[in-house]
Motif scaffolding. Structure first.
Motif, short mmCIF file in Angstrom:
data_model
loop_
_atom_site.label_atom_id
_atom_site.label_comp_id
_atom_site.label_asym_id
_atom_site.label_seq_id
_atom_site.Cartn_x
_atom_site.Cartn_y
_atom_site.Cartn_z
N SER A 52 -4.87 -5.57 -5.79
CA SER A 52 -5.42 -5.33 -7.13
C SER A 52 -5.32 -6.61 -7.94
O SER A 52 -4.47 -7.47 -7.66
CB SER A 52 -4.70 -4.19 -7.85
N GLN A 63 -5.49 -3.60 -15.39
CA GLN A 63 -6.16 -3.69 -14.09
C GLN A 63 -7.67 -3.84 -14.25
O GLN A 63 -8.30 -3.10 -15.00
CB GLN A 63 -5.85 -2.43 -13.29
N ALA A 66 -9.54 -3.27 -7.89
CA ALA A 66 -8.62 -2.89 -6.81
C ALA A 66 -9.43 -2.60 -5.56
O ALA A 66 -10.60 -2.24 -5.63
CB ALA A 66 -7.79 -1.67 -7.20
#
Length: 247
Positions: A52, A63, A66
């Motif tokens: 990720s 984030q 991923a």
């Protein structure tokens, strides 16, 4: 050829190979797909099962891509806990290698994260900082389903991939280059879900009369206590399904 020259040539081939793989992996895709594609390339080049990419803002990993649902989930665990290898790598600006989350010093260092990561099927994490020698903007997190270490060559490859990821992210078009509003933040389109976290934090600040850090801590604490991710809880706060009251 002298041994030092041989090593230099070998490392040059490693960098070239990683660069070629990344270039091929992102060929023809839009900016919003690039982080996830870079994670896929990392999994192809290294003996890991997931990867990720996260930017780090206000101490929280955001984030942006991923390689799998598992990798995304374990990254969210670190964001919820405010602890884990990616947090340590971002703070130190150096690679953090959690070689065995089932026993030993890595469990002692991150006991709650280690438990939750292993329950999710991850036994080792290798976190590589993104940025340069003075500024860390995020991490490339590599996940493995069995304990173990990276060889020197694999660690060099991981460093090369992290450097290439940094360059690729810096090359993504900014708002002024893509025709967006001038005040639109770089990469903001890739972090839409996590905007809810900061929106929720603002709402908690108003509800409790507290600062940003404490609001994020309350959000994380509620998520941990109820076995959820901070992102899930933030969605409930923004949708007015959950309100934080003064104790």
């Amino acid at each position: 050829m002298r041994p030092k020259d041989e090593h230099r040539e070998e490392r040059g081939w490693e960098r070239a190979g990683a660069a070629d793989a990344i270039a091929e992996g992102v060929r023809g895709v839009g900016p919003d797909e690039i982080p996830a594609r870079l994670c896929d390339v990392a999994v192809q080049l290294l003996p890991v099962t997931g990867a990720s990419v996260s930017l780090h803002s206000d101490g929280m990993p955001v984030q942006i891509g991923a390689s799998s649902a598992q990798a995304a989930y374990v990254t969210e665990i670190q964001a919820t806990l405010g602890d884990g290898p990616c947090q340590s790598a971002a703070e130190s600006g150096a690679p953090v290698l959690a070689r065995d989350l089932t026993a030993g010093r890595d469990v002692l260092r991150w006991p709650v994260f280690a438990q939750q990561a292993t329950e999710a099927g991850v036994r080792a994490v290798y976190s590589m900082p993104l940025g340069n020698d003075t500024v860390c903007v995020g991490t490339l997190d590599l996940y493995c389903d069995s304990p173990g270490d990276l060889t020197d060559r694999e660690l060099r490859t991981a460093r090369v991939v992290a450097g290439m990821v940094t360059l690729a992210l810096m090359a993504l078009p900014r708002a002024e280059e893509s025709g967006g509003p001038e005040d639109e933040r770089w990469l903001s389109g890739l972090t839409t879900d996590h905007d809810h976290i900061y929106q929720a934090a603002g709402m908690i600040m108003a509800q409790l009369g507290i600062g940003t850090d404490e609001a994020l801590a309350r959000l994380r604490g509620h998520a941990f206590a109820h076995g959820r991710t901070a992102l899930d809880v933030a969605g409930d706060v923004v949708a007015h399904r959950l309100r934080f009251d003064r104790d």
